[in-house]
Design a protein around this motif. Structure first.
Motif, PDB file in Angstrom:
ATOM      1  N   ARG A 145       0.827  -1.213   0.000  1.00 29.63           N
ATOM      2  CA  ARG A 145       0.000   0.000   0.000  1.00 29.63           C
ATOM      3  C   ARG A 145       0.863   1.267   0.000  1.00 29.63           C
ATOM      4  NH1 ARG A 145      -5.304  -1.761   3.647  1.00 29.63           N
ATOM      5  NH2 ARG A 145      -6.196  -2.827   1.852  1.00 29.63           N
TER       6      ARG A 145
ATOM      7  N   ARG B 174       1.748  -4.878   4.514  1.00 28.11           N
ATOM      8  CA  ARG B 174       0.841  -5.478   5.489  1.00 28.11           C
ATOM      9  C   ARG B 174       0.761  -6.984   5.249  1.00 28.11           C
ATOM     10  NH1 ARG B 174      -5.757  -4.598   5.017  1.00 28.11           N
ATOM     11  NH2 ARG B 174      -6.317  -6.236   6.483  1.00 28.11           N
TER      12      ARG B 174
ATOM     13  N   ASP C 299      -3.649  -2.913   8.573  1.00 28.53           N
ATOM     14  CA  ASP C 299      -4.945  -2.396   8.132  1.00 28.53           C
ATOM     15  C   ASP C 299      -5.161  -0.994   8.712  1.00 28.53           C
ATOM     16  OD1 ASP C 299      -7.507  -2.334   7.049  1.00 28.53           O
ATOM     17  OD2 ASP C 299      -8.403  -3.491   8.682  1.00 28.53           O
TER      18      ASP C 299
ATOM     19  N   ASP D 154      -4.812   2.997   6.651  1.00 28.84           N
ATOM     20  CA  ASP D 154      -5.827   4.051   6.536  1.00 28.84           C
ATOM     21  C   ASP D 154      -5.264   5.388   7.021  1.00 28.84           C
ATOM     22  OD1 ASP D 154      -7.625   2.185   5.582  1.00 28.84           O
ATOM     23  OD2 ASP D 154      -9.260   2.789   6.909  1.00 28.84           O
TER      24      ASP D 154
HETATM   25 MG    MG Z   1      -8.770  -1.404   5.798  1.00 28.31          MG
END
Ligand code: MG
Ligand code: IPM
Length: 372
Positions: free
Chosen positions: A112, A134, A268, A272
């Motif tokens: 990400r 991740r 996770d 964000d």
């Molecule tokens: Mg998420």
């Protein structure tokens, strides 16, 4: 025959909108690919009791890679009430199809990138360049859960670790347990991927984001593996942080960090946060990558209230297309996409509502296509 077969999974809500945007750019690039539609999502849960039908798994197996839009996930009670009457009371359990895909195809690495593009008014700072690795198949997302806690399970645990006994007075029917399962292999692998990426792309640090001071066994295992892996990369520093402190440091000094690596749930959460630093989920791309297969999806969800309105920002999806092209080995095309996205952001003429504009999802994609 086309060079690539790509499974095309729009999924729910705005998944359709952003996939249409992806297609505009892929067509403009003239990628030699066949795109094959697959069923996934809420509609198939409601009508078939399975949001990821077997035919979709088979489709993925027959393709080179998959592009995926978005999925609606709900807690179990809501999910039950939406089933067609003949499927209710059958004891079906809703489980997130994307989590299932990651596990079934062993897509162990969730990549990400969160880079601030110059000119994006939503950037927290303009000098942010973070890449989250991740772990994608285990940890608290392993799916091994109990409620109520069966007596035998309680007893076996109590035999090995008496600390659980203090919960007995609550009544086993009132106890919910989710197992956090982490393996040495997956932990080592995700850290190695992070270091390899850092080495290849010139990042000076890899920061492991865990909580080993409390989660001694699971986070402890990850940290110990990270230290071993780091020995093979003398030019890259391993920084060790706790997830809670890291949330604070990322708000304070995000420009100091480069590659981050974390277990599934901490990854996770932190991804964000990183996404918001560079303009929000409208700019956050991701790839679920295994040894021989990968599923690419924007980090954002299905945003049901905007579904079909072609309002949402397609940049996350277009940057996701870039990740897919990279993984396929179409490096030049990938660079073109990133460059075109950067140009459109910088010029700031064509932009969606979240960035203060009024262009549609497809208008932004067409503008990116023109800049290719
Ligand atoms: Mg998420
Ligand atoms: C993500 C999402 C998913 C996750 C949900 C939709 C299951 O939040 O990709 O980050 O938790 O992995």
């Amino acid at each position: 025959m086309a060079k690539y077969k790509i499974a095309w999974l729009p999924g729910d809500g705005v998944g359709n909108d952003v996939m249409a945007a992806a297609r505009i750019v892929l067509d403009a690039l003239k990628l030699d690919a066949e795109y094959i539609h697959g069923d996934i999502g809420w509609e198939f849960w409601k009508t078939e009791g399975n949001p990821l039908p077997d035919r979709t798994i088979d489709l993925l197996k027959s393709t080179d890679a998959c592009l995926f839009g978005a999925i609606t996930s709900m807690p179990n009670e809501e999910a039950q009430s939406e089933l067609v009457p003949e499927l209710q009371a059958k004891g079906l359990i809703y489980s997130s199809p994307i989590v299932r895909l990651r596990q079934e195809f062993n897509l162990h690495t969730n990549l990400r990138p969160c880079k601030a593009f110059p000119g994006n008014p939503l950037n927290y700072r303009d000098d942010i360049d973070l890449v989250v690795f991740r772990e994608n198949t285990e940890d608290l997302y392993s799916g091994v859960e109990f409620h109520p806690l069966p007596q035998e399970v309680f007893e076996v645990i109590a035999k090995h670790n008496p600390k659980i006994k203090r919960f007995e007075k609550a009544g086993l029917e009132n106890i919910a347990v989710t197992l956090r399962i982490n393996t040495r292999q997956a932990s080592q692998n995700i850290v190695r991927q992070a270091f390899e990426y850092a080495k290849k792309h010139g990042y000076k640090t890899v920061t492991v984001v865990e909580k080993p001071n409390v989660l001694r066994e699971t986070s402890g295992l990850i940290l110990r593996e990270a230290r071993k892996v780091a020995e093979n990369y003398p030019d890259i520093d391993l920084w060790e942080t706790n997830i809670d402190a890291m949330c604070m440091w990322l708000l304070k000094n995000p420009q100091n960090y480069g590659v981050l690596v974390a277990s599934n749930m901490f990854g996770d959460i932190i991804s964000d946060l990183c996404a918001q630093l560079i303009g929000g989920l409208g700019f956050a791309s991701s790839g679920n990558i295994g040894d021989n297969y990968a599923v690419f999806e924007p980090t954002h969800g299905s945003a049901p209230k905007y579904a079909g309105q072609y309002k949402v920002n397609p940049m996350a999806m277009l940057l996701t297309v870039k990740l897919m092209l990279d993984w396929l080995g179409e490096i030049e095309m990938a660079q073109k996409v990133e460059h075109a996205v950067a140009t459109v952001i910088k010029e700031s003429q064509v932009k969606t509502y979240d960035v203060g504009g009024s262009s549609t999802t497809l208008e932004v994609a067409e503008e990116v296509a023109r800049k290719l």
